[in-house]
Enzyme design. Sequence first.
Site, PDB file in Angstrom:
ATOM      1  N   SER A  34      22.158  -0.862  -5.059  1.00 31.02           N
ATOM      2  CA  SER A  34      21.903   0.302  -5.917  1.00 31.02           C
ATOM      3  C   SER A  34      23.102   1.237  -5.749  1.00 31.02           C
ATOM      4  O   SER A  34      23.038   2.243  -5.064  1.00 31.02           O
ATOM      5  CB  SER A  34      20.605   0.994  -5.506  1.00 31.02           C
ATOM      6  OG  SER A  34      20.672   1.470  -4.175  1.00 31.02           O
ATOM      7  N   HIS A  58      15.773  -3.672  -4.244  1.00 28.28           N
ATOM      8  CA  HIS A  58      15.889  -4.373  -2.961  1.00 28.28           C
ATOM      9  C   HIS A  58      14.741  -5.353  -2.753  1.00 28.28           C
ATOM     10  O   HIS A  58      14.635  -5.974  -1.695  1.00 28.28           O
ATOM     11  CB  HIS A  58      15.878  -3.382  -1.792  1.00 28.28           C
ATOM     12  CG  HIS A  58      17.106  -2.521  -1.741  1.00 28.28           C
ATOM     13  ND1 HIS A  58      17.234  -1.445  -0.904  1.00 28.28           N
ATOM     14  CD2 HIS A  58      18.276  -2.594  -2.438  1.00 28.28           C
ATOM     15  CE1 HIS A  58      18.423  -0.882  -1.072  1.00 28.28           C
ATOM     16  NE2 HIS A  58      19.062  -1.561  -2.009  1.00 28.28           N
ATOM     17  N   GLN A  96      12.500   2.735  -3.994  1.00 31.89           N
ATOM     18  CA  GLN A  96      13.258   1.682  -3.304  1.00 31.89           C
ATOM     19  C   GLN A  96      12.946   1.593  -1.805  1.00 31.89           C
ATOM     20  O   GLN A  96      12.858   0.503  -1.256  1.00 31.89           O
ATOM     21  CB  GLN A  96      14.744   1.973  -3.507  1.00 31.89           C
ATOM     22  CG  GLN A  96      15.696   0.991  -2.866  1.00 31.89           C
ATOM     23  CD  GLN A  96      17.144   1.359  -3.151  1.00 31.89           C
ATOM     24  OE1 GLN A  96      17.638   1.119  -4.254  1.00 31.89           O
ATOM     25  NE2 GLN A  96      17.828   1.956  -2.199  1.00 31.89           N
ATOM     26  N   GLU A  97      12.777   2.759  -1.172  1.00 31.48           N
ATOM     27  CA  GLU A  97      12.606   2.725   0.296  1.00 31.48           C
ATOM     28  C   GLU A  97      11.515   3.676   0.764  1.00 31.48           C
ATOM     29  O   GLU A  97      11.516   4.858   0.397  1.00 31.48           O
ATOM     30  CB  GLU A  97      13.930   3.130   0.966  1.00 31.48           C
ATOM     31  CG  GLU A  97      15.047   2.157   0.663  1.00 31.48           C
ATOM     32  CD  GLU A  97      16.427   2.677   1.041  1.00 31.48           C
ATOM     33  OE1 GLU A  97      16.536   3.469   1.982  1.00 31.48           O
ATOM     34  OE2 GLU A  97      17.393   2.271   0.351  1.00 31.48           O
ATOM     35  N   GLU A 109      16.267  -5.088   3.166  1.00 27.37           N
ATOM     36  CA  GLU A 109      16.536  -4.307   4.379  1.00 27.37           C
ATOM     37  C   GLU A 109      15.505  -4.567   5.463  1.00 27.37           C
ATOM     38  O   GLU A 109      15.346  -3.775   6.399  1.00 27.37           O
ATOM     39  CB  GLU A 109      16.621  -2.822   4.018  1.00 27.37           C
ATOM     40  CG  GLU A 109      17.745  -2.559   3.017  1.00 27.37           C
ATOM     41  CD  GLU A 109      17.996  -1.094   2.730  1.00 27.37           C
ATOM     42  OE1 GLU A 109      17.193  -0.240   3.134  1.00 27.37           O
ATOM     43  OE2 GLU A 109      19.028  -0.809   2.095  1.00 27.37           O
ATOM     44  N   ASP A 157      13.407   6.979  -0.327  1.00 27.57           N
ATOM     45  CA  ASP A 157      14.623   6.923  -1.158  1.00 27.57           C
ATOM     46  C   ASP A 157      14.189   6.403  -2.521  1.00 27.57           C
ATOM     47  O   ASP A 157      13.850   5.225  -2.667  1.00 27.57           O
ATOM     48  CB  ASP A 157      15.688   6.001  -0.546  1.00 27.57           C
ATOM     49  CG  ASP A 157      16.944   5.945  -1.425  1.00 27.57           C
ATOM     50  OD1 ASP A 157      16.990   6.662  -2.448  1.00 27.57           O
ATOM     51  OD2 ASP A 157      17.884   5.177  -1.094  1.00 27.57           O
ATOM     52  N   GLU A 185      15.338  11.112  -0.872  1.00 28.45           N
ATOM     53  CA  GLU A 185      16.719  10.811  -1.256  1.00 28.45           C
ATOM     54  C   GLU A 185      16.749  10.399  -2.729  1.00 28.45           C
ATOM     55  O   GLU A 185      15.813   9.756  -3.216  1.00 28.45           O
ATOM     56  CB  GLU A 185      17.203   9.662  -0.357  1.00 28.45           C
ATOM     57  CG  GLU A 185      18.617   9.187  -0.602  1.00 28.45           C
ATOM     58  CD  GLU A 185      18.938   7.987   0.299  1.00 28.45           C
ATOM     59  OE1 GLU A 185      18.396   7.892   1.423  1.00 28.45           O
ATOM     60  OE2 GLU A 185      19.718   7.130  -0.143  1.00 28.45           O
ATOM     61  N   ASP A 238      22.681  10.750  -2.390  1.00 29.02           N
ATOM     62  CA  ASP A 238      23.385   9.491  -2.100  1.00 29.02           C
ATOM     63  C   ASP A 238      24.294   9.171  -3.292  1.00 29.02           C
ATOM     64  O   ASP A 238      25.478   9.530  -3.291  1.00 29.02           O
ATOM     65  CB  ASP A 238      22.331   8.394  -1.828  1.00 29.02           C
ATOM     66  CG  ASP A 238      22.926   6.994  -1.702  1.00 29.02           C
ATOM     67  OD1 ASP A 238      24.156   6.878  -1.607  1.00 29.02           O
ATOM     68  OD2 ASP A 238      22.161   6.007  -1.708  1.00 29.02           O
ATOM     69  N   LYS A 272      28.025   6.941   3.571  1.00 26.25           N
ATOM     70  CA  LYS A 272      28.285   5.506   3.591  1.00 26.25           C
ATOM     71  C   LYS A 272      29.793   5.316   3.515  1.00 26.25           C
ATOM     72  O   LYS A 272      30.424   5.698   2.517  1.00 26.25           O
ATOM     73  CB  LYS A 272      27.646   4.839   2.366  1.00 26.25           C
ATOM     74  CG  LYS A 272      26.117   4.859   2.364  1.00 26.25           C
ATOM     75  CD  LYS A 272      25.614   4.485   0.974  1.00 26.25           C
ATOM     76  CE  LYS A 272      24.161   4.138   0.934  1.00 26.25           C
ATOM     77  NZ  LYS A 272      23.650   4.102  -0.469  1.00 26.25           N
ATOM     78  N   HIS A 285      23.522   2.552   6.450  1.00 29.97           N
ATOM     79  CA  HIS A 285      23.912   1.159   6.187  1.00 29.97           C
ATOM     80  C   HIS A 285      23.958   0.926   4.676  1.00 29.97           C
ATOM     81  O   HIS A 285      23.691   1.846   3.890  1.00 29.97           O
ATOM     82  CB  HIS A 285      22.873   0.217   6.823  1.00 29.97           C
ATOM     83  CG  HIS A 285      21.514   0.318   6.165  1.00 29.97           C
ATOM     84  ND1 HIS A 285      20.532  -0.633   6.278  1.00 29.97           N
ATOM     85  CD2 HIS A 285      20.971   1.281   5.361  1.00 29.97           C
ATOM     86  CE1 HIS A 285      19.468  -0.288   5.595  1.00 29.97           C
ATOM     87  NE2 HIS A 285      19.702   0.874   5.033  1.00 29.97           N
ATOM     88  N   ARG A 286      24.263  -0.316   4.255  1.00 29.65           N
ATOM     89  CA  ARG A 286      24.086  -0.731   2.867  1.00 29.65           C
ATOM     90  C   ARG A 286      23.024  -1.820   2.848  1.00 29.65           C
ATOM     91  O   ARG A 286      22.714  -2.420   3.876  1.00 29.65           O
ATOM     92  CB  ARG A 286      25.393  -1.295   2.263  1.00 29.65           C
ATOM     93  CG  ARG A 286      26.570  -0.365   2.194  1.00 29.65           C
ATOM     94  CD  ARG A 286      26.308   0.967   1.534  1.00 29.65           C
ATOM     95  NE  ARG A 286      25.743   0.932   0.200  1.00 29.65           N
ATOM     96  CZ  ARG A 286      26.342   1.356  -0.907  1.00 29.65           C
ATOM     97  NH1 ARG A 286      27.559   1.833  -0.828  1.00 29.65           N
ATOM     98  NH2 ARG A 286      25.726   1.343  -2.079  1.00 29.65           N
ATOM     99  N   SER A 287      22.515  -2.108   1.657  1.00 30.70           N
ATOM    100  CA  SER A 287      21.470  -3.152   1.598  1.00 30.70           C
ATOM    101  C   SER A 287      22.054  -4.534   1.923  1.00 30.70           C
ATOM    102  O   SER A 287      21.363  -5.396   2.455  1.00 30.70           O
ATOM    103  CB  SER A 287      20.775  -3.143   0.244  1.00 30.70           C
ATOM    104  OG  SER A 287      21.707  -3.139  -0.797  1.00 30.70           O
ATOM    105  N   LYS A 314      20.034   5.949   8.885  1.00 31.61           N
ATOM    106  CA  LYS A 314      19.074   5.027   8.254  1.00 31.61           C
ATOM    107  C   LYS A 314      19.717   3.658   8.238  1.00 31.61           C
ATOM    108  O   LYS A 314      20.828   3.484   7.736  1.00 31.61           O
ATOM    109  CB  LYS A 314      18.606   5.536   6.887  1.00 31.61           C
ATOM    110  CG  LYS A 314      19.402   5.187   5.696  1.00 31.61           C
ATOM    111  CD  LYS A 314      18.582   5.381   4.399  1.00 31.61           C
ATOM    112  CE  LYS A 314      19.371   4.840   3.227  1.00 31.61           C
ATOM    113  NZ  LYS A 314      18.659   4.913   1.952  1.00 31.61           N
TER     114      LYS A 314
END
Length: 417
Positions: A41, A161, A169-170, A211, A248, A291, A316, A341, A369-371, A392
């Site tokens: 994303s 994801h 997403q999260e 993730e 997120d 987020e 983000d 990031k 991190h990244r996915s 995160k």
Amino acid sequence: MKISRIKSIEVLDSRARPTLCTSVYLDDGSIGQAMVPSGASTGQLEAYELRDGDKQRYGGLGVQGAVKNSEETLKILREVSPEDQLEIDNKLIEFDATENKSKLGANAILSVSLACARAASKSMNTSLYEYLNIMYKGMTNKDSAMSIPVPMLNIMNGGCHANNSVDIQEFMIIPSKKFNFKDGLMKSVEVYNHLKNLLKEKGLSVSVGDEGGFAPSLKKSEEVLDLIIESIERAGLTYLDDISIALDCAASELFTENSYRLIGENKNFSSEQMIYYLESLINKYEIKSVEDPFDETDWDAWKTFTNNNDFQIVGDDIFVTKEKLLKKGIKNKVANSILIKLNQVGTLSETLQTICLAKKNGYKTIISHRSGETEDSFIADLAVAVDAGQIKTGAPARSDRTAKYNRLLLIEDELYP
Ligand code: 2PG
Ligand code: MG
């Protein structure tokens, strides 16, 4: 001391896509190595990730061009001291000479930038976090303390994801600050395991998303939140006192033709309706942090939302770790926190500059991190070094995610034995 050799190869990330692993060799025998992550994303204004496009290899996702470019940077870095990170990064930026690092590729540039930092820390015989802390202090001209960040653990995955119809997403859990890192992580693992059992009991899938969080076919975000809160209680913990929740929304992924398409809710929301929907959800569940609640271009919605609320609002995709965009955010009073990031901006120095700007202006920082990740745990050291406060880095499962948590356990043990 000089850089004598730069060698890169293609390795794999956690989504079975190639990425770079770069090794920087110094003439005193020190070697630093770094692997770069990759997002799904992604924000439109992120630095450019160079892929080969040759469909015969990895479906076009190969990074052989970036490998070659990273090795070619030796000719401009030979005369630079490996301890002068700012000079190294400036040379890399100059050599690329494009606005978004599209000539060499931000993946190529970042792998060299991070591997240089690791090589220099080895040469100075210091831990990476200590070395980064010295660098950061030099930039801020202040004595900046180090600290172990509070983790935000993504235990339920949706959006792009996961292969389900959960819109957000999260869904992350955050252990209370009253726990040290080790205990907070342990409590979070207990919640994760109770959630797994709860899903099984309900006949729901316990397969995981990108993730490491579970990704059952649920629809409504409220169903997900209820399950998480039940798992917290089953773990013998108190919601909010011991563990709270962060989201997120990755709302840029939901935004089409000026409205937010929420498939799980079977609704299409205007910006005003999205503000109302999110505020109701957040207030009902007393969510602590949100987020990317809106698309990266929907600055007016961001402004209104920031003005209305005092919980943590994290930018983000809207800031993509770039100083210039964060400056615009500060000026317009958009968000009160920033996700950091490294690969969104492409060098270590630029990342540190953005962190400095955020802190100076009272914005909270979350290292992320990244996915698509690797076993590289650089971000754990970075979070400690700059006293970021939060990190995160996914679920407490799958080695690409636990590499960072395990590194933090080791650092905590070193700093506070
Ligand atoms: C995010 C990240 C990491 P991606 O949106 O915050 O969780 O996802 O790396 O896919 O951009
Ligand atoms: Mg995000």
